[in-house]
Design a protein around this motif. Structure first.
Motif, PDB file in Angstrom:
ATOM      1  N   VAL A   1      58.946 -47.046 -32.907  1.00  0.00           N
ATOM      2  CA  VAL A   1      57.561 -47.395 -33.239  1.00  0.00           C
ATOM      3  C   VAL A   1      56.805 -46.164 -33.733  1.00  0.00           C
ATOM      4  N   GLY A   2      57.003 -45.035 -33.049  1.00  0.00           N
ATOM      5  CA  GLY A   2      56.244 -43.829 -33.370  1.00  0.00           C
ATOM      6  C   GLY A   2      56.678 -43.113 -34.631  1.00  0.00           C
ATOM      7  N   LYS A   3      57.967 -43.203 -34.967  1.00  0.00           N
ATOM      8  CA  LYS A   3      58.462 -42.410 -36.094  1.00  0.00           C
ATOM      9  C   LYS A   3      59.243 -43.223 -37.123  1.00  0.00           C
ATOM     10  N   GLY A   4      59.628 -44.455 -36.779  1.00  0.00           N
ATOM     11  CA  GLY A   4      60.522 -45.194 -37.655  1.00  0.00           C
ATOM     12  C   GLY A   4      59.933 -46.433 -38.290  1.00  0.00           C
ATOM     13  N   THR A   5      58.616 -46.598 -38.242  1.00  0.00           N
ATOM     14  CA  THR A   5      57.978 -47.793 -38.808  1.00  0.00           C
ATOM     15  C   THR A   5      57.159 -47.450 -40.046  1.00  0.00           C
ATOM     16  N   ILE A   6      56.285 -46.454 -39.895  1.00  0.00           N
ATOM     17  CA  ILE A   6      55.507 -45.965 -41.041  1.00  0.00           C
ATOM     18  C   ILE A   6      55.632 -44.448 -41.093  1.00  0.00           C
ATOM     19  N   ASP A   7      55.402 -43.884 -42.254  1.00  0.00           N
ATOM     20  CA  ASP A   7      55.511 -42.437 -42.457  1.00  0.00           C
ATOM     21  C   ASP A   7      54.507 -41.709 -41.557  1.00  0.00           C
ATOM     22  N   PRO A   8      54.994 -40.848 -40.657  1.00  0.00           N
ATOM     23  CA  PRO A   8      54.081 -40.119 -39.765  1.00  0.00           C
ATOM     24  C   PRO A   8      52.995 -39.343 -40.508  1.00  0.00           C
ATOM     25  N   ALA A   9      53.240 -39.002 -41.773  1.00  0.00           N
ATOM     26  CA  ALA A   9      52.268 -38.220 -42.538  1.00  0.00           C
ATOM     27  C   ALA A   9      50.985 -38.991 -42.832  1.00  0.00           C
ATOM     28  N   VAL A  10      51.039 -40.330 -42.789  1.00  0.00           N
ATOM     29  CA  VAL A  10      49.837 -41.124 -43.099  1.00  0.00           C
ATOM     30  C   VAL A  10      49.009 -41.417 -41.849  1.00  0.00           C
ATOM     31  N   ILE A  11      49.513 -41.026 -40.695  1.00  0.00           N
ATOM     32  CA  ILE A  11      48.826 -41.354 -39.443  1.00  0.00           C
ATOM     33  C   ILE A  11      47.521 -40.572 -39.319  1.00  0.00           C
ATOM     34  N   ASP A  12      46.449 -41.288 -39.093  1.00  0.00           N
ATOM     35  CA  ASP A  12      45.173 -40.686 -38.720  1.00  0.00           C
ATOM     36  C   ASP A  12      44.435 -41.669 -37.824  1.00  0.00           C
ATOM     37  N   GLN A  13      43.211 -41.313 -37.435  1.00  0.00           N
ATOM     38  CA  GLN A  13      42.463 -42.159 -36.509  1.00  0.00           C
ATOM     39  C   GLN A  13      42.162 -43.541 -37.084  1.00  0.00           C
ATOM     40  N   TYR A  14      42.028 -43.629 -38.407  1.00  0.00           N
ATOM     41  CA  TYR A  14      41.684 -44.904 -39.033  1.00  0.00           C
ATOM     42  C   TYR A  14      42.887 -45.854 -39.056  1.00  0.00           C
ATOM     43  N   VAL A  15      44.069 -45.300 -39.300  1.00  0.00           N
ATOM     44  CA  VAL A  15      45.288 -46.118 -39.309  1.00  0.00           C
ATOM     45  C   VAL A  15      45.565 -46.669 -37.911  1.00  0.00           C
ATOM     46  N   ILE A  16      45.439 -45.805 -36.896  1.00  0.00           N
ATOM     47  CA  ILE A  16      45.685 -46.253 -35.521  1.00  0.00           C
ATOM     48  C   ILE A  16      44.640 -47.289 -35.106  1.00  0.00           C
ATOM     49  N   PHE A  17      43.385 -47.050 -35.454  1.00  0.00           N
ATOM     50  CA  PHE A  17      42.319 -48.001 -35.133  1.00  0.00           C
ATOM     51  C   PHE A  17      42.603 -49.355 -35.784  1.00  0.00           C
ATOM     52  N   GLY A  18      42.947 -49.343 -37.062  1.00  0.00           N
ATOM     53  CA  GLY A  18      43.233 -50.585 -37.768  1.00  0.00           C
ATOM     54  C   GLY A  18      44.411 -51.317 -37.162  1.00  0.00           C
ATOM     55  N   ALA A  19      45.486 -50.586 -36.863  1.00  0.00           N
ATOM     56  CA  ALA A  19      46.690 -51.196 -36.295  1.00  0.00           C
ATOM     57  C   ALA A  19      46.393 -51.874 -34.956  1.00  0.00           C
ATOM     58  N   LEU A  20      45.666 -51.173 -34.096  1.00  0.00           N
ATOM     59  CA  LEU A  20      45.359 -51.727 -32.771  1.00  0.00           C
ATOM     60  C   LEU A  20      44.425 -52.931 -32.858  1.00  0.00           C
ATOM     61  N   MET A  21      43.439 -52.868 -33.747  1.00  0.00           N
ATOM     62  CA  MET A  21      42.512 -53.988 -33.891  1.00  0.00           C
ATOM     63  C   MET A  21      43.221 -55.228 -34.436  1.00  0.00           C
ATOM     64  N   GLY A  22      44.142 -55.026 -35.385  1.00  0.00           N
ATOM     65  CA  GLY A  22      44.911 -56.152 -35.918  1.00  0.00           C
ATOM     66  C   GLY A  22      45.753 -56.810 -34.846  1.00  0.00           C
ATOM     67  N   ALA A  23      46.414 -55.991 -34.018  1.00  0.00           N
ATOM     68  CA  ALA A  23      47.275 -56.512 -32.952  1.00  0.00           C
ATOM     69  C   ALA A  23      46.454 -57.196 -31.865  1.00  0.00           C
ATOM     70  N   ILE A  24      45.333 -56.588 -31.477  1.00  0.00           N
ATOM     71  CA  ILE A  24      44.487 -57.169 -30.435  1.00  0.00           C
ATOM     72  C   ILE A  24      43.894 -58.504 -30.892  1.00  0.00           C
ATOM     73  N   PHE A  25      43.449 -58.564 -32.142  1.00  0.00           N
ATOM     74  CA  PHE A  25      42.902 -59.820 -32.672  1.00  0.00           C
ATOM     75  C   PHE A  25      43.935 -60.939 -32.578  1.00  0.00           C
ATOM     76  N   TRP A  26      45.150 -60.681 -33.036  1.00  0.00           N
ATOM     77  CA  TRP A  26      46.173 -61.736 -33.038  1.00  0.00           C
ATOM     78  C   TRP A  26      46.540 -62.143 -31.615  1.00  0.00           C
ATOM     79  N   ASN A  27      46.590 -61.185 -30.692  1.00  0.00           N
ATOM     80  CA  ASN A  27      46.870 -61.516 -29.292  1.00  0.00           C
ATOM     81  C   ASN A  27      45.799 -62.437 -28.721  1.00  0.00           C
ATOM     82  N   LEU A  28      44.532 -62.115 -28.984  1.00  0.00           N
ATOM     83  CA  LEU A  28      43.438 -62.945 -28.475  1.00  0.00           C
ATOM     84  C   LEU A  28      43.467 -64.340 -29.094  1.00  0.00           C
ATOM     85  N   PHE A  29      43.710 -64.408 -30.389  1.00  0.00           N
ATOM     86  CA  PHE A  29      43.736 -65.686 -31.101  1.00  0.00           C
ATOM     87  C   PHE A  29      44.837 -66.595 -30.553  1.00  0.00           C
TER      88      PHE A  29
END
Length: 336
Positions: A71-99
């Motif tokens: 998950v940490g290194k083999g899904t998306i390029d670590p070079a693109v990781i920043d606070q916005y990518v992590i925020f977006g990823a978590l919000m997308g996952a949390i939304f679908w879980n709640l739905f």
């Protein structure tokens, strides 16, 4: 490349990741307890307490964090990781879980997280940010995991039927009421071992990107590991009751012997997948095992319409969470 991120934003994202982990346990509690509750072997409160305990005990069993590394290194390029990518990823996952929790749909928290990562990364840098090998392995197991669960569940049911062919139904029921405690514990162990590592991977990649951890490290900080296993255990303790009925009774009617075979088949699949470092869906796995148990008796024992609706939810999980994550990534740029 180290990103510039304030300690407050970093703390907020770690809390958000642990909230997802809690919701993962809350949402997926039904996977571990549905069969043992629906067969009447354990009362709901006892079942969730046992499942939560073994979710945490998994920390002492799965020492190699292979899933977290994927998950940490083999899904998306670590070079693109920043606070916005992590925020977006978590919000997308949390939304679908709640739905899906609200509508009682057994969907995958794991694939919601993968979808979130994909959506946020593509929103930032396009499809070039994706690590094809890791993603194809994860996507392939959307099909492979339930098939393995189906096969192992069917084989277990056929073996048990052959071994106990001369036993009375009452004797079989008595034996498997006890054995189902073992199989439910094993499944909860596999659930904790595979699912907690996904959140560990998210926090780990964030810490590396922010310069608080070294990319060469073989293990994330111990506080990350303990926090994630604790969060998923507490989530399981509070339980996702809306999904229990669908998993335990709507797909097929289960007796203790069937519950034992489904949980054992599912547990084998989870142990193998975790050893290979593949983030699989515990929901897909146990659903496949339950269908396998039901169909090994007779095909008409499975309510294929219900099973079909669940499969449609699986298909939409990654695209839906990816879309929400992309929107959340854009919003994150304006609020963080």
């Amino acid at each position: 490349m180290t990103i510039q991120i304030s300690i407050y934003v970093l703390g907020l994202l770690i809390v958000l990741a642990l909230l997802f982990d809690f919701m993962n346990g809350f949402h997926d509690a039904a996977n571990a307890i549905a069969t043992v509750v629906s067969t009447g072997v354990l009362k709901p409160q006892t079942a969730v307490a046992m499942a939560a305990t073994f979710n945490f005990v998994a920390i002492f069993v799965f020492h190699q964090l292979t899933v977290a590394a994927t998950v940490g290194k083999g899904t998306i390029d670590p070079a693109v990781i920043d606070q916005y990518v992590i925020f977006g990823a978590l919000m997308g996952a949390i939304f679908w879980n709640l739905f899906t929790w609200y509508y009682g749909i057994p969907s995958s928290s794991s694939h919601a997280l993968i979808g979130g990562l994909v959506g946020a990364a593509v929103a930032k840098s396009g499809t070039g940010a994706l690590v094809a090998a890791g993603l194809w392995k994860t996507v392939a197991f959307i099909v492979i995991a339930p098939v393995l669960g189906f096969v192992f569940g069917s084989i277990m049911m056929l073996l048990v039927s052959w071994i106990f062919v001369r036993s009375t139904p009452r004797k079989v029921d008595k034996w498997f009421r006890r054995l189902q405690l073992v199989s439910a514990a094993a499944y909860s162990l596999g659930h904790g071992g595979n699912d907690a590592q996904k959140t560990i991977g998210i926090i780990w990649m964030l810490l590396i990107a922010a310069g608080y951890s070294n990319a060469a490290d073989q293990m994330p900080p111990m506080w990350v590991i303990i926090s994630c296993y604790t969060a998923i255990s507490f989530g399981t303790l509070f339980g996702g009751w809306r999904i229990v009925k669908t998993m335990g009774q709507k797909i097929t009617k289960l007796k203790p012997v069937g519950g034992f075979c489904a949980e054992t088949g599912g547990a084998i699949t989870l142990f193998v997948s975790t050893a290979l470092g593949i983030p699989v869906s515990t929901t897909h796995t146990i659903t496949g095992a339950i269908v396998g148990v039901g169909s090994s008796q007779k095909m008409s024992a499975v309510r294929w319409g219900v099973a079909g609706n669940i499969v449609w939810a699986w298909i939409f999980t990654i695209p839906a969470s990816a879309f929400v994550a992309a929107v959340a990534w854009w919003i994150g740029h304006h609020i963080m």
